[in-house]
Write a protein that holds these residues in place. Structure first.
Motif, short mmCIF file in Angstrom:
data_model
loop_
_atom_site.label_atom_id
_atom_site.label_comp_id
_atom_site.label_asym_id
_atom_site.label_seq_id
_atom_site.Cartn_x
_atom_site.Cartn_y
_atom_site.Cartn_z
N UNK A 68 8.75 72.74 6.08
CA UNK A 68 9.68 72.57 7.16
C UNK A 68 9.83 73.74 8.18
N UNK A 69 9.80 75.00 7.46
CA UNK A 69 10.08 76.24 8.60
C UNK A 69 8.65 76.30 9.41
N UNK A 70 7.62 75.65 8.96
CA UNK A 70 6.16 76.05 9.84
C UNK A 70 5.99 74.72 10.45
N UNK A 71 6.73 73.84 10.77
CA UNK A 71 6.52 72.45 11.13
C UNK A 71 5.87 72.75 12.66
N UNK A 72 4.62 72.32 12.67
CA UNK A 72 3.74 72.48 13.99
C UNK A 72 4.21 71.37 15.02
N UNK A 73 5.09 70.27 14.74
CA UNK A 73 5.50 69.31 15.61
C UNK A 73 7.13 69.03 15.38
N UNK A 74 7.74 70.34 15.98
CA UNK A 74 9.09 70.33 15.98
C UNK A 74 10.03 68.90 16.39
N UNK A 75 9.36 68.34 17.46
CA UNK A 75 10.15 67.22 18.19
C UNK A 75 9.08 66.06 17.87
N UNK A 144 20.43 57.51 8.32
CA UNK A 144 19.35 57.88 9.21
C UNK A 144 18.19 58.54 8.40
N UNK A 145 16.91 58.66 9.06
CA UNK A 145 16.01 59.17 8.50
C UNK A 145 15.44 60.37 9.43
N UNK A 146 15.25 61.49 9.03
CA UNK A 146 14.69 62.61 10.17
C UNK A 146 13.41 62.72 9.56
N UNK A 147 12.39 63.01 10.59
CA UNK A 147 11.15 63.38 10.29
C UNK A 147 11.15 64.96 10.33
N UNK A 148 11.03 65.90 9.20
CA UNK A 148 11.53 67.26 9.15
C UNK A 148 9.88 68.22 9.20
N UNK A 149 9.12 67.46 9.15
CA UNK A 149 7.63 67.96 9.06
C UNK A 149 6.81 66.91 9.30
N UNK A 150 5.59 67.40 10.11
CA UNK A 150 4.66 66.39 10.40
C UNK A 150 3.22 67.03 11.22
N UNK A 151 2.13 66.76 10.41
CA UNK A 151 0.91 67.17 11.09
C UNK A 151 -0.13 66.10 10.99
#
Length: 174
Positions: A68-75, A144-151
């Motif tokens: 999560x701290x390296x998430x390449x897609x923060x939004x 709610x559901x939050x996407x915290x990391x996605x690549x």
């Protein structure tokens, strides 16, 4: 600062879990390394559905936090192309059986099939925009559901109850 990764058996009870052994290298190498350790950590857990020992759960949580701290897609909602497609559940902290049932050993001989989620971004957004008030009135969403990391290959989310969901992109469709 650069360190070299130490190996781990990945076994339950290995008190030196891989989350504490990851090293800082190049951004891409580190993310790939964390993902590899995460897949190793969840391997054989049947997606966590029947419960996971607390030491293993802590190890997985540590790896998730590092990704999560390296998430390449923060939004991610600004880049829905990454969200769309078919996703297969790899691990979840939600269990479907109570602790008494898992203590009986059911997890040792029950293996569930894949859990797939298809997200059709274009269709989803069109339906949602056209029927916003109606949908909210019918479903009255709580939580709610939050996407915290996605690549391109992995998605991690957290819900309002603190549950973690790890999914990998799949070519299958339901």
């Amino acid at each position: 600062m650069a360190k070299v990764a130490k190996g781990s058996s990945g076994l339950v009870g290995d008190d030196e879990g891989v989350a504490n052994k990851l090293d800082y290298g190049t951004e891409y190498g580190r993310v790939d390394q964390i993902k590899a350790y995460l897949y190793q950590a969840v391997n054989g857990l049947n997606r966590g559905i029947f419960g996971v020992p607390s030491a293993k759960k802590s190890e997985i949580e540590g790896l998730v936090r590092q990704l999560e701290s390296q998430n390449p897609t923060p939004n991610p909602t600004a880049n829905l192309d990454k969200v769309g497609g078919c996703w297969k559940l790899v691990y979840s902290t939600i269990t479907i059986l109570g602790s008494k049932r898992t203590k009986l050993g059911l997890r040792d001989f029950i293996n569930l099939g894949d859990f797939l989620q298809n997200i059709y971004v274009a269709e989803l957004m069109n339906v949602f925009r056209q029927n916003y008030d109606l949908l909210l009135g019918i479903f009255n969403p709580e939580g709610w559901l939050e996407i915290t990391y996605i690549d391109d290959t992995m998605r991690i989310g957290r819900d309002d109850k603190g549950n973690v969901f790890i999914l990998e992109r799949s070519e299958e469709e339901t």
